[in-house]
Design a protein around this motif. Structure first.
Motif, short mmCIF file in Angstrom:
data_model
loop_
_atom_site.label_atom_id
_atom_site.label_comp_id
_atom_site.label_asym_id
_atom_site.label_seq_id
_atom_site.Cartn_x
_atom_site.Cartn_y
_atom_site.Cartn_z
N ARG A 54 0.26 8.45 0.87
CA ARG A 54 0.57 9.86 0.46
C ARG A 54 -0.08 11.11 0.99
O ARG A 54 -1.31 10.61 1.27
N CYS A 91 4.96 5.98 -9.54
CA CYS A 91 4.30 5.87 -8.11
C CYS A 91 2.74 5.99 -8.80
O CYS A 91 1.94 5.05 -8.14
N GLU A 92 2.24 6.71 -9.45
CA GLU A 92 0.90 6.57 -10.00
C GLU A 92 0.34 5.36 -10.63
O GLU A 92 -0.69 4.70 -10.13
N ARG A 133 1.86 2.42 -9.86
CA ARG A 133 1.94 1.60 -8.88
C ARG A 133 0.73 1.68 -8.03
O ARG A 133 0.01 0.71 -7.69
N THR A 134 0.09 2.91 -7.89
CA THR A 134 -1.14 2.87 -7.04
C THR A 134 -2.32 2.27 -7.81
O THR A 134 -3.14 1.62 -7.29
N GLU A 154 -6.01 11.82 -4.79
CA GLU A 154 -6.33 10.33 -4.26
C GLU A 154 -6.73 9.46 -5.02
O GLU A 154 -7.74 9.64 -5.66
N PRO A 155 -6.29 8.31 -5.19
CA PRO A 155 -6.73 7.15 -5.66
C PRO A 155 -8.27 6.74 -5.18
O PRO A 155 -8.41 6.80 -3.84
N ASP A 195 -1.86 -1.39 -7.36
CA ASP A 195 -2.24 -1.79 -6.31
C ASP A 195 -3.93 -1.95 -6.02
O ASP A 195 -4.43 -2.70 -5.69
N GLU A 196 -4.45 -0.94 -6.65
CA GLU A 196 -6.09 -0.84 -6.66
C GLU A 196 -6.74 -2.21 -7.49
O GLU A 196 -7.70 -2.68 -7.06
N THR A 250 0.84 -1.36 -0.04
CA THR A 250 0.10 -0.03 -0.05
C THR A 250 0.95 1.40 -0.13
O THR A 250 1.91 1.21 0.77
N THR A 251 0.49 2.13 -0.95
CA THR A 251 1.48 3.30 -0.84
C THR A 251 0.48 4.39 -0.20
O THR A 251 -0.69 4.75 -0.41
#
Length: 182
Positions: free
Chosen positions: A6, A15-16, A18-19, A118-119, A22-23, A3-4
Motif C-alpha cells: 500500500r 486490511c489493517e 490482515r497486515t 506503515e507496518p 501477515d506480520e 503480502t499487502t
C-alpha cells in the motif's frame, strides 16, 4: 504468505488486521514459540503484545553470542497508524547505555513508520537483531581490557562466557581463580 502493498493508510480496519496477521505469520516462521522465542498475546479489545527473544547473528558460533534481550512490542488497535511501543527486558551482556541506544533506535523507527502508516514489526525485529549483532561484535575483557575477539589472522584467545553473559579471556579467568581471594 500474502503480502499487502500500500502507499498510504488503509481505509478499512479489516486490511489493517490482515497486515498485522501477515506480520505475525512472518515472525512465526522466523522464531519458535516452543522455545519461548516468540510470544504473542491478543487481548479481546484488539491490538497485540509481541515478545521476541533476540540473539545477535554470530554465524552459528554459540561462544560468540555475548548478548541477548527480549523485545516487547505493544501494538494498539490503531496500529500501524499508531506507533508500536518498544520495551526491552531480560537483557544480558549489555550495559545501560547500550540498552538505551538500542531502545532509542527502535522507538525512532516505530515513530517513523507510524507517521506514514506503515507496518513495522518485522523491521523493528530485524533492526534490533542488527544492532545487537553490531554491539556483540566488539567488547573488551574486563580483566585485561584487550579486545575479546581481536581482528587479525591469529585465532582469538579462548573466551569464557558466564551464565549472565559476562565474558573474559579464559587464561585470565583461570589465573584470577588461582590467586588468593580470587
Amino acid at each position: 504468505l500474502t503480502t499487502t502493498v500500500r502507499s498510504g493508510p488503509f481505509p478499512h480496519a479489516e486490511c489493517e488486521a490482515r497486515t498485522m496477521e501477515d506480520e505475525l505469520e512472518l515472525l512465526g516462521a522466523m522464531f519458535s514459540s516452543d522455545e519461548d522465542e516468540l510470544v504473542v498475546e491478543r487481548p479481546t479489545g484488539g491490538g497485540a503484545t509481541i515478545s521476541v527473544r533476540l540473539r545477535p547473528s554470530s554465524g552459528g558460533e554459540q561462544r560468540r553470542r555475548l548478548m541477548e534481550a527480549t523485545l516487547a512490542l505493544e501494538l494498539s488497535q490503531a496500529y500501524p497508524e499508531s506507533a508500536a511501543v518498544c520495551r526491552l527486558s531480560r537483557s544480558r551482556g549489555m550495559v545501560g547505555d547500550e540498552e538505551a541506544a538500542l531502545l532509542a533506535a527502535l522507538t525512532a523507527l516505530a515513530a517513523e513508520a507510524a507517521s506514514s502508516g506503515e507496518p513495522c514489526v518485522y523491521a523493528l525485529v530485524e533492526a534490533a537483531i542488527e544492532k545487537l549483532t553490531e554491539l556483540n561484535a566488539g567488547g573488551d575483557c574486563p580483566i585485561c581490557r584487550d579486545d575479546l575477539f581481536p581482528r587479525g589472522t591469529a585465532p582469538p584467545p579462548p573466551t569464557y562466557v558466564s551464565a549472565c553473559f559476562h565474558s573474559f579471556h579464559c587464561p585470565l579467568c583461570c589465573r584470577r581463580a588461582e590467586l588468593p581471594g580470587g
